[in-house]
Design an enzyme around this catalytic site. Sequence first.
Site, PDB file in Angstrom:
ATOM      1  N   ASN A 251       0.701  -1.179  -0.190  1.00  0.00           N
ATOM      2  CA  ASN A 251      -0.060  -0.169   0.049  1.00  0.00           C
ATOM      3  C   ASN A 251       0.937   1.123  -0.016  1.00  0.00           C
ATOM      4  OD1 ASN A 251      -1.788   1.809   0.650  1.00  0.00           O
ATOM      5  ND2 ASN A 251      -2.718   1.179   2.524  1.00  0.00           N
TER       6      ASN A 251
ATOM      7  N   ARG B  83      -2.731  -2.097  -3.248  1.00  0.00           N
ATOM      8  CA  ARG B  83      -4.061  -1.352  -3.186  1.00  0.00           C
ATOM      9  C   ARG B  83      -3.994  -0.041  -4.218  1.00  0.00           C
ATOM     10  NH1 ARG B  83      -4.895   3.372   0.799  1.00  0.00           N
ATOM     11  NH2 ARG B  83      -7.281   3.324   0.828  1.00  0.00           N
TER      12      ARG B  83
ATOM     13  N   HIS C 277     -12.627   3.139   0.466  1.00  0.00           N
ATOM     14  CA  HIS C 277     -12.477   2.240   1.525  1.00  0.00           C
ATOM     15  C   HIS C 277     -13.228   1.004   1.181  1.00  0.00           C
ATOM     16  CE1 HIS C 277     -12.263   5.899   4.530  1.00  0.00           C
ATOM     17  NE2 HIS C 277     -11.052   5.190   4.333  1.00  0.00           N
TER      18      HIS C 277
ATOM     19  N   ARG D 110     -10.298  16.376   7.385  1.00  0.00           N
ATOM     20  CA  ARG D 110     -10.921  16.768   6.102  1.00  0.00           C
ATOM     21  C   ARG D 110     -12.294  17.333   6.605  1.00  0.00           C
ATOM     22  NH1 ARG D 110     -10.226  11.334   3.592  1.00  0.00           N
ATOM     23  NH2 ARG D 110      -8.067  11.278   2.890  1.00  0.00           N
TER      24      ARG D 110
ATOM     25  N   GLY E 187     -10.195   2.452  13.136  1.00  0.00           N
ATOM     26  CA  GLY E 187      -9.478   2.865  14.471  1.00  0.00           C
ATOM     27  C   GLY E 187     -10.292   3.356  15.374  1.00  0.00           C
TER      28      GLY E 187
ATOM     29  N   GLY F 155     -13.964   3.234  15.095  1.00  0.00           N
ATOM     30  CA  GLY F 155     -15.044   2.470  15.035  1.00  0.00           C
ATOM     31  C   GLY F 155     -14.696   1.198  15.864  1.00  0.00           C
TER      32      GLY F 155
ATOM     33  N   GLU G 126      -8.162  -4.934   5.552  1.00  0.00           N
ATOM     34  CA  GLU G 126      -7.910  -4.479   4.177  1.00  0.00           C
ATOM     35  C   GLU G 126      -6.866  -5.359   3.321  1.00  0.00           C
ATOM     36  OE1 GLU G 126      -8.967  -0.059   3.583  1.00  0.00           O
ATOM     37  OE2 GLU G 126      -8.610  -0.415   5.490  1.00  0.00           O
TER      38      GLU G 126
HETATM   39  P1  AMP Z   1      -7.258   4.395  11.429  1.00  0.00           P
HETATM   40  O1  AMP Z   1      -7.054   5.573  10.322  1.00  0.00           O
HETATM   41  O2  AMP Z   1      -8.176   3.474  11.020  1.00  0.00           O
HETATM   42  O3  AMP Z   1      -5.746   3.752  11.711  1.00  0.00           O
HETATM   43  O4  AMP Z   1      -7.836   5.184  12.626  1.00  0.00           O
HETATM   44  C1  AMP Z   1      -6.921   6.146  13.409  1.00  0.00           C
HETATM   45  C2  AMP Z   1      -7.857   6.710  14.111  1.00  0.00           C
HETATM   46  O5  AMP Z   1      -8.389   5.735  15.455  1.00  0.00           O
HETATM   47  C3  AMP Z   1      -7.310   7.917  15.085  1.00  0.00           C
HETATM   48  O6  AMP Z   1      -8.083   8.888  15.193  1.00  0.00           O
HETATM   49  C4  AMP Z   1      -7.173   7.316  16.599  1.00  0.00           C
HETATM   50  O7  AMP Z   1      -7.046   8.259  17.499  1.00  0.00           O
HETATM   51  C5  AMP Z   1      -8.258   6.358  16.680  1.00  0.00           C
HETATM   52  N1  AMP Z   1      -7.979   5.359  17.567  1.00  0.00           N
HETATM   53  C6  AMP Z   1      -7.205   4.322  17.647  1.00  0.00           C
HETATM   54  N2  AMP Z   1      -7.227   3.892  18.909  1.00  0.00           N
HETATM   55  C7  AMP Z   1      -7.972   4.239  19.653  1.00  0.00           C
HETATM   56  C8  AMP Z   1      -8.642   4.095  20.799  1.00  0.00           C
HETATM   57  N3  AMP Z   1      -8.041   3.178  21.659  1.00  0.00           N
HETATM   58  N4  AMP Z   1      -9.477   4.767  21.323  1.00  0.00           N
HETATM   59  C9  AMP Z   1     -10.024   6.093  20.664  1.00  0.00           C
HETATM   60  N5  AMP Z   1      -9.737   6.195  19.319  1.00  0.00           N
HETATM   61  C10 AMP Z   1      -8.667   5.350  18.696  1.00  0.00           C
END
Ligand code: AMP
Length: 400
Positions: A10, A89, A178, A239, A330, A332, A384
């Site tokens: 990726n 990707r 996504h 964004r 992250g 969700g 993914e």
């Molecule tokens: P991603 O782009 O899927 O890696 O997600 C990144 C986002 O997930 C960021 O805003 C992180 O702060 C959030 N995130 C990761 N771990 C946690 C957690 N334990 N609690 C709350 N938010 C999280």
Amino acid sequence: MTKDCVLVINCGSSSLKFSLIVPESGKTLLTGLAERLLSADASIRINLDGEKIIDTLPAPYDHQSALSHLVSFLYEHKFEQRLLAIGHRVVHGGENYSQPEVVTEVVEKMIEALAALAPLHNPVNLIGIRAAKLAFSHLPQVAVFDTAFHQTMPKTAYLYGLPYQLYAQHSIRRYGFHGTSHYFVCKQFAKLNQQAMEQTSVITAHLGNGCSIAAIEDGKCVDTSMGLTPLEGLVMGTRSGSLDPGIVFHLCRQLGYSIEQVDNLLNKESGLLGISEISNDCRTLEEAIEDEDNAQANLAMDIFCYQIAKTIASYSASLTKLDGIVFTGGIGENSSLVRERVVNRLKLLNVVMDDEANSATRFGNSGNIAKDGATACWVIPTNEEWVIAEQTYQLINEAN
Ligand code: AMP
């Protein structure tokens, strides 16, 4: 040695993320990230068997240097003998690709042409493909498109209220992104609920630094919140998401913004970061709310959650049945606070949260966080990379 692995790549503008996956089981043998590429402090991190190996990269510090380093590592650990193919990707497949494709010259040219729709992504995806072709000239390369899963959307969902000619002549329409993540969690939802994906209707919320929601009817995407670009839809990390297009004219005419400044403002300075004036990171905002009762962090999170709930509710116009809602990404997967604030706004859809299940379902756990008798509401970690490995494997098997 059995050939049983796919290397998933990726490529971002200054990064290259990779994982080595056994597609049949999803087992991940190694993962890694090369960062700060094209700068003198470029580095590469490889995680293998719980150990983190970090190295600096030699000049010219580019994607090719990162791949050369990875290739040496794979040879050193004899992983190269297990490689079946490389899966890439690719962000934008336009209307041309609703399925993964073995990379040929024609496919490369098409990815290049589609850079008009994804100037920040497709060119760097191609850099990764070309570097991998040099490094692994004997292996098939497969492109898996982020837009592909959304290609089943009907015209009603993907056309904007613009003159039709802009679609017909310039391909301006909603594409969505996504796609591999929405596909994966829908498939997992079906599996966990012992039903066929073709009979599964869900609303999937991928909430990470980038955020999008998809409405999926009988396993097929019927609408999604991102558009021609990943800027549309929800408020995200940096964004803005959707806004009155008149704001762009106002910024340019009244406040003297250039197109580049507007682009930067809407993509990099807005969203959770812009509203909170603290951070784009959900964890940091949660800490600011909890530790100092920070009002702006709280407001940013409320706006974020309200938009998610509003979008989920709006998809009741897109679906004829709803088996459940799925949270992933992250945020969700980990933020009980975001899930709680979203679900509390969805009582009209009979989504009622089980607070204990919500607090417990984090850090890689899957589970239904809704009360018995309420609309199912699942947390399902996305993967993914596994989808890319699996689709690459299926495609090269079909081709043989
Ligand atoms: P991603 O782009 O899927 O890696 O997600 C990144 C986002 O997930 C960021 O805003 C992180 O702060 C959030 N995130 C990761 N771990 C946690 C957690 N334990 N609690 C709350 N938010 C999280």
